[in-house]
Design an enzyme around this catalytic site. Structure first.
Site, PDB file in Angstrom:
ATOM      1  N   ASP A   1       0.848  -1.194   0.000  1.00  0.00           N
ATOM      2  CA  ASP A   1       0.000   0.000   0.000  1.00  0.00           C
ATOM      3  C   ASP A   1       0.877   1.235   0.000  1.00  0.00           C
ATOM      4  O   ASP A   1       1.979   1.225   0.568  1.00  0.00           O
ATOM      5  CB  ASP A   1      -0.921   0.020   1.223  1.00  0.00           C
TER       6      ASP A   1
ATOM      7  N   ASP B   1      -6.993  -1.240  -4.604  1.00  0.00           N
ATOM      8  CA  ASP B   1      -8.067  -0.889  -3.674  1.00  0.00           C
ATOM      9  C   ASP B   1      -8.984   0.167  -4.284  1.00  0.00           C
ATOM     10  O   ASP B   1     -10.208   0.116  -4.126  1.00  0.00           O
ATOM     11  CB  ASP B   1      -7.493  -0.351  -2.363  1.00  0.00           C
TER      12      ASP B   1
END
Length: 221
Positions: free
Chosen positions: A149, A179
């Site tokens: 991330d 995401d």
């Protein structure tokens, strides 16, 4: 038209996955864990973190939970692929529905690839040094790699006395491109749910309409 939709679906999914993986590969091989690079002032940053669970850093169940989540992602993505193929085959597809479903599929597969391969392709990331590309000498076995991330929004802080989130930033989760694809796809699916699920509703209506006819035929016999 069937071939156009089919090739478009493949192209959209592949392009989105490539974008996701290029970003993750660069972050993984250029930033130490926890390192931050401002992109737009203070409110949008690259901030490298890794997680073992769902989108936005959510996790549960450690290794077992991680495996189950990966399995669910694969089943979900597979089901959506089947749904797209089925609608294209019956000429019930349109470009909006195709784009929405492809966003979710690409996002799911983008994070699946991290879990499947990053553990065997990279050395461990830590706060002192950047991970190295090292196929076969990685930090985790197949299917147990960590998801990369990097996008961190610091739009505005909550006041100190604010319930639960006091002192933290609005939307404190760190997320990745995959995401984002899943989130945008799900939001669009909610907004345009009639377009996506009208085919299922028509089938249900047809089944209900044919039931009385079938019953009357059985009575006559």
């Amino acid at each position: 038209m069937k071939k156009k939709y089919a090739w478009a679906a493949v192209a959209i999914v592949v392009i989105l996955i490539v974008i996701d993986q290029v970003i993750k590969f660069w972050v993984k091989t250029h930033l130490a864990l926890g390192q931050t690079i401002p992109l737009l002032g203070e409110w949008f940053n690259l901030h490298f973190v890794e997680n073992e669970g769902m989108a936005f850093g959510i996790s549960f169940g450690k290794q077992v939970g991680k495996f189950l989540l990966s399995l669910v992602r694969i089943l979900l993505a597979g089901a959506l692929c089947w749904y797209i193929a089925n609608r294209i085959r019956r000429e019930k597809m349109d470009w909006l529905v195709l784009s929405i479903l492809c966003l979710v599929i690409a996002g799911a597969f983008g994070n699946i690839l991290d879990s499947m391969f990053y553990g065997i392709l990279f050395t461990e990331s830590d706060f002192l040094q950047v991970a190295q590309w090292s196929p076969g000498h990685g930090y985790a076995p197949f299917f147990f790699g960590k998801v990369v991330d990097m996008f961190y929004l610091r739009i505005f802080p909550f006041p100190e006395g604010f319930p639960i989130w006091g002192g933290s930033w609005f939307f404190p989760a760190v997320f990745n491109f995959a995401d984002s694809c899943i989130t945008v796809g799900i939001l669009l699916a909610i907004i345009f749910n009639n377009r996506i699920f009208n085919d299922l509703e028509k089938k249900t209506e047809e089944n209900v309409a044919t039931e009385p006819e079938d019953a009357s035929l059985e009575q006559k016999q």
